[in-house]
Design an enzyme around this catalytic site. Structure first.
Site, PDB file in Angstrom:
ATOM      1  N   TYR A   2      39.051  38.219  36.815  1.00  0.00           N
ATOM      2  CA  TYR A   2      37.640  38.010  36.359  1.00  0.00           C
ATOM      3  C   TYR A   2      37.309  37.490  37.768  1.00  0.00           C
ATOM      4  O   TYR A   2      36.268  38.731  38.100  1.00  0.00           O
ATOM      5  CB  TYR A   2      37.063  36.747  35.741  1.00  0.00           C
ATOM      6  CG  TYR A   2      35.491  36.709  35.790  1.00  0.00           C
ATOM      7  CD1 TYR A   2      34.731  37.570  35.441  1.00  0.00           C
ATOM      8  CD2 TYR A   2      35.382  35.497  36.491  1.00  0.00           C
ATOM      9  CE1 TYR A   2      33.228  36.775  35.366  1.00  0.00           C
ATOM     10  CE2 TYR A   2      33.351  35.296  36.585  1.00  0.00           C
ATOM     11  CZ  TYR A   2      32.833  35.926  36.206  1.00  0.00           C
ATOM     12  OH  TYR A   2      31.655  35.364  36.153  1.00  0.00           O
ATOM     13  N   SER A  51      28.547  37.407  40.738  1.00  0.00           N
ATOM     14  CA  SER A  51      28.553  36.020  40.693  1.00  0.00           C
ATOM     15  C   SER A  51      29.508  35.168  41.725  1.00  0.00           C
ATOM     16  O   SER A  51      30.285  35.618  42.694  1.00  0.00           O
ATOM     17  CB  SER A  51      30.400  35.422  39.334  1.00  0.00           C
ATOM     18  OG  SER A  51      30.009  34.351  39.694  1.00  0.00           O
TER      19      SER A  51
END
Length: 259
Positions: free
Chosen positions: A152, A139
């Site tokens: 995360y 990401s």
């Protein structure tokens, strides 16, 4: 000759589903895994209806410690070997780390880090033998510190670092290794994380289908990293011009607006 297959984790929704469609359209026999068997079966039927061989479905929760063994056993039972591995499964939760459920956050590590690492190492011999490839879904968050989604963001930093190192190690064996680093993508991720898409999603997002296509092309072209969309491509470049403390404070302020 042993049939070669592509394993895609987290294939029941979002980018994972679109990756399955792209790989299938390019002639890959698939193994689909995720928690929701009904969605996997529906996707398998959709893909086989287009003329390809029906994918193998392995309903599996990657948070479970024995997930890798279960997947390996299913492949062995089918008499197939991997030539491509797509580690797409992942999730995050929104909120201060000290306030969120600890077990849930450790689950992020189980899926985003442990399972990805397990599968990459577990099937490395097959990938080397078949001169295949690994696509790990990171990401753009992996380039940043992430107060408000600390575990995360940190997990995606691991994915980027691990993938780049694995690329160096496996490249000499003829294995392509690519990390996909998308920005906000309209999917179920936001709902599970606990926030609604905001301004960043409006200006940076690329559709899941476009992300999947860019990822497939990048892997086949042996790119180190794929950052879909112009807005996402400039993020790592811009980060070089700001002190880490400034970036940390800016991300923290941005995340607080989502609450």
């Amino acid at each position: 000759m042993t049939e070669r297959v592509t394993l895609i984790t987290g294939a029941s929704a979002g980018i994972g589903t679109e990756l399955a469609r792209v790989f299938a359209a390019n002639g890959h026999r698939l193994v689909l895994t995720a928690r929701r068997a009904d969605r996997l079966e529906a996707l398998a039927s959709e893909l086989s209806a287009k003329g390809g061989k029906k994918p193998i479905v392995v309903a599996c929760d990657l948070q479970a410690a024995d997930a890798g063994e279960k997947i390996a056993a299913a492949l062995a039972a089918e008499g197939v070997e991997l030539d491509h591995l797509v580690n797409n499964a992942g999730f995050g939760v929104f909120g201060d780390a000290i306030k969120r459920d600890r077990a849930e956050q450790l689950g992020i590590i189980d899926v985003n880090i442990r399972a990805l690492t397990d599968l990459s190492l577990r099937f490395a011999d097959q990938l080397i033998r078949n001169k295949g490839g690994i696509l790990n879904v990171g990401s753009v968050a992996g380039f940043l510190p992430g107060p408000g989604m600390a575990v995360y963001y940190a997990s995606k930093a691991y994915v980027i670092s691990f993938t780049e190192a694995l690329r160096c190690e496996l490249g000499k064996h003829g294995v392509r290794v690519t990390v996909l680093c998308p920005g906000p993508v309209p999917s179920e991720f936001q709902a599970r994380a606990g926030f609604a898409p905001g301004f960043d999603s409006a200006i940076l997002n690329v559709s899941a289908a476009d992300v999947a296509l860019a990822a497939y092309r990048g892997l086949m072209a042996d790119k180190r990293a794929v950052l879909p969309g112009l807005g996402i491509k400039i993020v790592p470049f811009l980060l070089r011009f700001f002190p880490r403390g400034f970036i940390l404070a800016a991300v923290g302020r941005f995340q607080r607006r989502k609450r």
